[in-house]
Design a protein around this motif. Structure first.
Motif, short mmCIF file in Angstrom:
data_model
loop_
_atom_site.label_atom_id
_atom_site.label_comp_id
_atom_site.label_asym_id
_atom_site.label_seq_id
_atom_site.Cartn_x
_atom_site.Cartn_y
_atom_site.Cartn_z
N GLN A 168 89.32 -7.58 26.02
CA GLN A 168 89.99 -7.19 24.75
C GLN A 168 91.44 -6.85 25.60
O GLN A 168 91.39 -6.24 26.37
N GLY A 204 96.06 -5.03 21.38
CA GLY A 204 96.67 -5.62 19.82
C GLY A 204 95.75 -6.91 19.51
O GLY A 204 96.21 -7.25 18.49
N GLU A 205 94.80 -7.01 20.18
CA GLU A 205 93.98 -8.26 19.74
C GLU A 205 92.32 -7.74 19.69
O GLU A 205 91.91 -6.61 20.34
N GLY A 206 91.70 -8.55 19.17
CA GLY A 206 90.09 -8.39 19.26
C GLY A 206 89.59 -8.84 20.46
O GLY A 206 90.10 -9.45 21.19
N PRO A 207 88.41 -8.34 20.60
CA PRO A 207 87.34 -8.81 21.69
C PRO A 207 87.17 -10.13 21.95
O PRO A 207 86.95 -10.98 20.73
#
Lengths: 113, 111
Positions: B37, B40-43
């Protein structure tokens, strides 16, 4: 293939206010999940839907959190009233019934002040 | 609820070094996944391992599932700044398509 869409990306609210998050999963993915992630930690499952039915909501604080998945597609997660400790990133993910893994959205970062 | 402990919690290394991240549990999993991850992003899913003793390689990343399917490791060879991120293991309970995530390992690779 379009990814998992979430909105809004960011939200700042005062404690005791209400807030709602929206998620649109990947087309054809029957299973949808909402996770809460505190900064630097692993995501914690809040609720899991299979189509429009709830599979697991054992860790959802039901006195203030609610979620629905109408027509087995989009989903909304609501918090009412919010507390300071609800500040976190709320992640939506979807998967096939027997998929290779989850696809996550970019999340909604909630700050409660 | 199954508990997945990752170690180390934080890791800061220089470019070119090797590292290993561990994921341990007292419970048996039907499969185990590794995610990375970025802020600011998803896994993002890196790999899924399902067989005890299984080893999978993804370029400079080597993933191993323990023989008893209770633990896993991620080894990165010659780390690069682009490897920086939060690494998460996640175990699947049998048949439920439900993942329990580990505590996370924050990796920083510096030039």
């Amino acid at each position: 293939e379009a990814g998992v869409a979430q909105s809004p990306r960011y939200k700042i609210i005062e404690k005791r206010q209400s807030v709602a998050f929206w998620c649109n999963p990947i087309s054809g993915h029957a299973t949808l999940y909402w996770y809460q992630q505190i900064l630097g930690q692993g995501p914690k499952l809040l609720i899991q839907f299979q189509n429009n039915g709830v599979v697991d909501d054992s860790q959802l604080p039901k006195d203030r959190f609610s979620a629905e998945r109408l027509k087995g597609v989009d989903s909304t997660l609501k918090i009412q009233p919010a507390k300071l400790e609800d500040s976190a990133v709320y992640l939506c993910a979807s998967s096939l019934d027997r998929g290779p893994g989850y696809t996550f959205g970019s999340g909604t970062r909630l700050t409660v002040v | 609820t199954q508990l997945l402990e990752q170690s180390p919690q934080f890791l800061s290394i220089q470019e070119g070094e090797n590292l290993t991240v561990y994921c341990n549990s007292s419970s048996v999993f039907s499969s185990l996944q590794w995610y990375r991850q970025e802020p600011g992003e998803g896994p993002v899913l890196l790999v899924t391992v399902v067989t005890g003793g299984e080893v999978k390689k993804l370029k400079r990343l080597t993933f191993q599932f323990g023989d008893a399917r209770k633990d896993s490791s991620l080894h990165i060879t010659a780390a690069q700044p682009g490897d920086t991120g939060l690494y998460l293991c996640a175990g699947e309970e049998g048949g439920g398509n439900k993942l329990t995530f580990g505590t996370g390992t924050q990796l920083k690779v510096e030039l």
